[in-house]
Design an enzyme around this catalytic site. Sequence first.
Site, mmCIF file in Angstrom:
data_model
loop_
_atom_site.group_PDB
_atom_site.id
_atom_site.type_symbol
_atom_site.label_atom_id
_atom_site.label_comp_id
_atom_site.label_asym_id
_atom_site.label_seq_id
_atom_site.Cartn_x
_atom_site.Cartn_y
_atom_site.Cartn_z
ATOM 1 N N LEU A 1 0.809 -1.219 0.000
ATOM 2 C CA LEU A 1 0.000 0.000 0.000
ATOM 3 C C LEU A 1 0.838 1.263 0.000
ATOM 4 O O LEU A 1 0.370 2.312 -0.439
ATOM 5 C CB LEU A 1 -0.931 0.010 1.219
ATOM 6 C CG LEU A 1 -1.909 -1.169 1.334
ATOM 7 C CD1 LEU A 1 -2.721 -1.057 2.614
ATOM 8 C CD2 LEU A 1 -2.829 -1.229 0.130
ATOM 9 N N GLY A 2 2.066 1.203 0.479
ATOM 10 C CA GLY A 2 2.935 2.375 0.525
ATOM 11 C C GLY A 2 4.238 2.003 1.195
ATOM 12 O O GLY A 2 4.358 0.976 1.869
ATOM 13 N N GLY B 1 8.244 3.784 2.769
ATOM 14 C CA GLY B 1 9.038 4.938 3.157
ATOM 15 C C GLY B 1 10.420 4.496 3.574
ATOM 16 O O GLY B 1 10.821 3.339 3.351
ATOM 17 N N GLY C 1 10.010 1.912 6.676
ATOM 18 C CA GLY C 1 9.165 0.738 6.577
ATOM 19 C C GLY C 1 8.203 0.847 5.426
ATOM 20 O O GLY C 1 8.288 1.748 4.592
ATOM 21 N N ASP D 1 3.726 13.798 14.234
ATOM 22 C CA ASP D 1 3.746 13.893 12.767
ATOM 23 C C ASP D 1 2.321 14.013 12.210
ATOM 24 O O ASP D 1 1.950 13.298 11.280
ATOM 25 C CB ASP D 1 4.449 12.677 12.163
ATOM 26 C CG ASP D 1 4.896 12.908 10.724
ATOM 27 O OD1 ASP D 1 4.960 14.085 10.311
ATOM 28 O OD2 ASP D 1 5.176 11.929 10.016
#
Length: 683
Positions: free
Chosen positions: A21-22, A24, A27, A132
Amino acid sequence: MTIDRTLLAAMLSGYDLGRELGSGAFGLVMAGRHRRLDREVAIKVLRLSSDGARTSFDTEARTLASLDHPHIVQIFDYVEQDDMYALVMEMMAGGPLSRRRSDLSGPAACAVGVSVAQALSYAHSRGILHRDIKASNLLTDPNNRVKVADFGIAKLLTTTGVSRGTFVGTPGYMAPEQITGGRQLPATDLYALAVTLYELLAGYPPFDSDGSDLLRDHLRGTPAAPAGVPGPVAAVIMRALAKTPAERQPSAQAFAADLVVAATRAYGQHWLARSGIVVRLDDPVRVAARVALRDTTSAAAGRNAASRVASSLGAAVPRVTEAGGAGTTEPGGAGLMERGTERAGAASAAMAADRFRPARLVGAVPAPRERISWGDTSGAPAGPGRGDGRPPPASGSVPGPYRPYRPLRPRRPLSLMLVAALLAVAIGGAMLVPRLLGYTEKPPSDSTSTVSPTGATSPTFSPTPTGTPPSPSPTATPTPTPTVTRSSPGPTASQPRPVVAPTDVAATAQDENSIKITWTDRSGTESGFTIDGGSGRQKNVPAHTGTGSVVYVWSGLAAGDTLCVRVRARDSTGASAYSPPERSVCATTPAAPSPPSNVTAVALSTIAIIVSWQDDSDDETGFTVDDGTTTHDVAADRTAFVLADLDRGARYCFRVRAFNKAGVSTYSPADAPVCATTVQDGT
């Protein structure tokens, strides 16, 4: 970041792993499904390689899993093995709010702010900061409820040593104390929330700069009020953007109360119902909305209302009730559905008392009175009205028992009865006429027509005359030409069914040396498949059992190689057409990214330096900042990095490079690093 899916599958043996799904620098997030519960989940995978990471992760993960709030993404499970750690979280099908920011109205953006502020208030009361807050960390579920994700992940990364000596956050949302490495407080999260609301309402950030200039603006600059935003709402945001934490709202719950009061004054009493966002309100925040409705005579009165409620927030016990969406129906209550109350100070006691007064519905129709049968004189009404819709008896008439009211039975139209009779006669005649004419029906044959030995055709229906047949004519009758009706050709026992072409062909790069090809088998009788990769490259794939999805990994490719494929099925009789029939589907293996450019380093304070650069690649998964002794990973969506807790007046030098699944770029600058010296005198 690349992970070993085999190791991850072994760690999460009770889950089916889905697509990525994504990702960085620290992780990635994958889709998954719990087999026994049949529940869709999201799995965040982290790599924590420092000493003591296991103990810190276990402590922090337990704390995060304990958060149970309607506006916080829930954590269901966590596992660790070697240096890989996984958090199993609630799946949010609506995706991040960053994809919808242009579609949000003013009331919807304020509803998001209230939701996030209440989630922060809940976490702050348990000693957890987010660190964040931004639109990409605000997710929506199918019911259009906003939930905060990645609660405490920043603290988890710092306490486990991933970013020791630095801090984790997004430069455009950092509070001044976060940039300089100072003590972070609940007001730090409020600053980031104010920046997020500024963007959602105005359509642009508070500071239109980047790199070191962006952090300088957050440290010393004063943003202009958001254009097009109502004054009361803008005032709440600008207060939370104050440079010092003491000048911001005293708590996240006070921020929510201020925002509810301001939105009520700006958008009207039913703004939350019109927002389309489902919100669960704490009692003190809900009370603030009711106070705002009473104090709308002036801006000062509205601020007094917020102050009176905020003064009692410290002793109030949060209790959530549903509000927003289609279920908010209370008139005069800011679009809120109220179910009970807790005392929120002496100023709220009077409002709590009138909460249960029945609302007067405008335009409501009274319920009809019960019809009374007047056969019994004891049921006669006391007044002149009869209660059954008839007028009262004429004056001077002799009182006595009323006869019961009996409505007349409606008559059936004569024309309707006549039509029904004619229809019955027509149906009966249609069934009787063929029998009177002597027609008989033969059972249907398998073919549409047959050919007699003499060549005459046999019709399906033949009339049988009831009288004496006429004598044959002496004239010679020509021999009829045989007529045969041919049905469309189809598979028979001697003619096997042709193989069906596959569908839904797709190709995706799996790593720098392989591409995964998938398709759907529609035949189930094929002996195998052929993949055509162009330029004379072909792969033969064995038959698939039954029908369904088929997966093949074409390996042995080079980094940056593009492969365009088509697939067809084959059996003993031949092969099907290629799928797709007109053009191939293509995928490219990843190549090492281009190095960044324009690397700069600027001192922010006595203990902090910011390193910024320009991203010259579009397929990197992160960056690495090297300060000569330590390398720091930075997420792909950032082009600046701040190092904190540095020595006063010390000189530091840096180089930056990009990386992805295929490898890493060269360092930039290539010849010599860029350097900066921390401030000596504290200015």
